[in-house]
Structures are given as structure tokens and as C-alpha cells.
Design a protein around this motif. Structure first.
Motif, PDB file in Angstrom:
ATOM      1  N   GLU A   1       0.707  -1.439  -0.269  1.00 19.10           N
ATOM      2  CA  GLU A   1       0.059  -0.081   0.142  1.00 19.10           C
ATOM      3  C   GLU A   1       0.964   1.288  -0.191  1.00 19.10           C
ATOM      4  N   VAL A   2       0.324   2.041  -0.658  1.00 23.59           N
ATOM      5  CA  VAL A   2       1.602   3.360  -1.097  1.00 23.59           C
ATOM      6  C   VAL A   2       0.791   4.387  -1.042  1.00 23.59           C
ATOM      7  N   LYS A   3       1.072   5.289  -0.273  1.00 23.41           N
ATOM      8  CA  LYS A   3       0.421   6.949  -0.244  1.00 23.41           C
ATOM      9  C   LYS A   3       1.229   7.789  -0.523  1.00 23.41           C
ATOM     10  N   LEU A   4       0.539   8.708  -1.725  1.00 15.72           N
ATOM     11  CA  LEU A   4       1.673   9.317  -1.912  1.00 15.72           C
ATOM     12  C   LEU A   4       0.837  11.188  -0.833  1.00 15.72           C
ATOM     13  N   TRP A   5       1.748  11.991   0.292  1.00 13.42           N
ATOM     14  CA  TRP A   5       1.474  12.716   0.555  1.00 13.42           C
ATOM     15  C   TRP A   5       1.605  14.310   0.257  1.00 13.42           C
ATOM     16  N   TYR A   6       0.509  14.806   0.485  1.00 20.50           N
ATOM     17  CA  TYR A   6       1.413  16.664   0.036  1.00 20.50           C
ATOM     18  C   TYR A   6       1.796  16.766   1.568  1.00 20.50           C
ATOM     19  N   LEU A   7       3.057  16.998   2.330  1.00 19.17           N
ATOM     20  CA  LEU A   7       3.291  17.606   3.734  1.00 19.17           C
ATOM     21  C   LEU A   7       3.101  19.189   3.432  1.00 19.17           C
TER      22      LEU A   7
ATOM     23  N   PHE B   1       5.204  21.980   4.907  1.00 19.62           N
ATOM     24  CA  PHE B   1       6.686  22.306   6.082  1.00 19.62           C
ATOM     25  C   PHE B   1       7.222  21.570   6.140  1.00 19.62           C
ATOM     26  N   GLY B   2       6.694  20.113   6.146  1.00 19.91           N
ATOM     27  CA  GLY B   2       7.241  18.849   6.469  1.00 19.91           C
ATOM     28  C   GLY B   2       6.300  17.779   7.608  1.00 19.91           C
ATOM     29  N   THR B   3       5.336  18.956   7.893  1.00 20.01           N
ATOM     30  CA  THR B   3       4.384  17.907   9.190  1.00 20.01           C
ATOM     31  C   THR B   3       3.028  17.926   8.964  1.00 20.01           C
ATOM     32  N   MET B   4       2.936  16.956   9.593  1.00 26.53           N
ATOM     33  CA  MET B   4       1.468  16.293   8.875  1.00 26.53           C
ATOM     34  C   MET B   4       0.435  16.727   9.843  1.00 26.53           C
ATOM     35  N   ASN B   5       0.637  18.200  11.102  1.00 27.20           N
ATOM     36  CA  ASN B   5      -0.315  18.832  11.314  1.00 27.20           C
ATOM     37  C   ASN B   5      -0.689  20.144  10.440  1.00 27.20           C
TER      38      ASN B   5
ATOM     39  N   TRP C   1      -2.642  12.568  -1.634  1.00 26.69           N
ATOM     40  CA  TRP C   1      -2.329  13.130  -3.081  1.00 26.69           C
ATOM     41  C   TRP C   1      -3.128  12.063  -4.260  1.00 26.69           C
ATOM     42  N   HIS C   2      -2.381  10.754  -3.880  1.00 29.07           N
ATOM     43  CA  HIS C   2      -2.643   9.782  -4.674  1.00 29.07           C
ATOM     44  C   HIS C   2      -2.493   7.840  -3.554  1.00 29.07           C
ATOM     45  N   GLU C   3      -3.044   7.551  -4.116  1.00 31.88           N
ATOM     46  CA  GLU C   3      -2.793   5.947  -3.492  1.00 31.88           C
ATOM     47  C   GLU C   3      -2.738   4.720  -4.780  1.00 31.88           C
ATOM     48  N   PHE C   4      -1.827   4.442  -4.386  1.00 35.21           N
ATOM     49  CA  PHE C   4      -1.619   2.056  -4.926  1.00 35.21           C
ATOM     50  C   PHE C   4      -1.533   1.508  -3.963  1.00 35.21           C
ATOM     51  N   THR C   5      -2.764   0.932  -4.365  1.00 37.65           N
ATOM     52  CA  THR C   5      -2.323  -1.156  -3.402  1.00 37.65           C
ATOM     53  C   THR C   5      -1.927  -1.902  -4.640  1.00 37.65           C
ATOM     54  N   LYS C   6      -1.352  -3.284  -4.045  1.00 33.67           N
ATOM     55  CA  LYS C   6      -1.112  -4.123  -4.777  1.00 33.67           C
ATOM     56  C   LYS C   6      -0.721  -5.374  -4.278  1.00 33.67           C
TER      57      LYS C   6
END
Length: 98
Positions: free
Chosen positions: A66-72, A74-78, A84-89
Motif C-alpha cells: 500500500e503506497v500513499k503519496l501525501w502532500y505535507l 513544511f513537512g508536518t502532518m499538522n 495526493w495519490h494512493e496505490f495498492t497491489k
């Protein structure tokens, strides 16, 4: 943005200026161009004894990736991130050695 190599990061001092000015890697994404990245994902392995020799064998023949591409920002989850994109295989390997 370019990322300096090993001793060029942070406040860690190298043995001389030749270690601070090495080859740099550009990790920026080119606008409007498709980019293909390669990642090595290892299957879990275990060492077992066969015929008096220790060999490495995979403990599973299938992996769910399971791959998730997040836009962060300033590099923080808060700081208002978004997915942005999710991929499962499902990936499988042959454990018979063929």
C-alpha cells in the motif's frame, strides 16, 4: 531542491572542505513530466538450516503493498496535509526456486 551528500547536511563537520562540496542529488520533480521512481521492497526472510547449511528463505510468498503519496506543507502532518495519490497491489514470489 538539491540535497547535499553525507557530510554536507546539518552541523556535522567533515574532515575538510572536500567532504562538504561533493556531488549533490536533485530531488525536485520536473513540472509537467512523468517521473518513474524505483524502490526496493524486501520480503521478510528467516535463516533456516537445510542439510547442515544455513540458508535464507522468505517467510511469506505474498505481500500486500500500500503506497500513499501525501502532500505535507513544511513537512508536518499538522500543517493541512492531503492525500495526493494512493496505490495498492498484491505481489507474490515463487518459493520453489524456479
Amino acid at each position: 531542491m538539491p540535497v547535499p551528500q553525507q557530510l554536507g547536511r546539518g552541523d556535522r563537520m567533515g574532515r575538510g572542505p572536500y567532504e562538504k562540496s561533493g556531488i549533490i542529488e536533485d530531488t525536485g520533480l520536473p513540472p509537467g513530466k512523468a517521473v518513474h521512481e524505483r524502490f526496493d521492497i524486501f520480503f521478510p526472510v528467516d535463516e533456516v538450516e537445510e542439510n547442515g547449511k544455513w540458508v535464507t528463505k522468505p517467510t511469506a510468498s505474498e505481500l500486500d503493498l500500500e503506497v500513499k503519496l501525501w502532500y505535507l506543507p513544511f513537512g508536518t502532518m499538522n500543517a493541512d496535509p492531503f492525500l495526493w495519490h494512493e496505490f495498492t497491489k498484491k505481489v507474490s514470489i515463487s518459493t520453489t526456486g524456479k
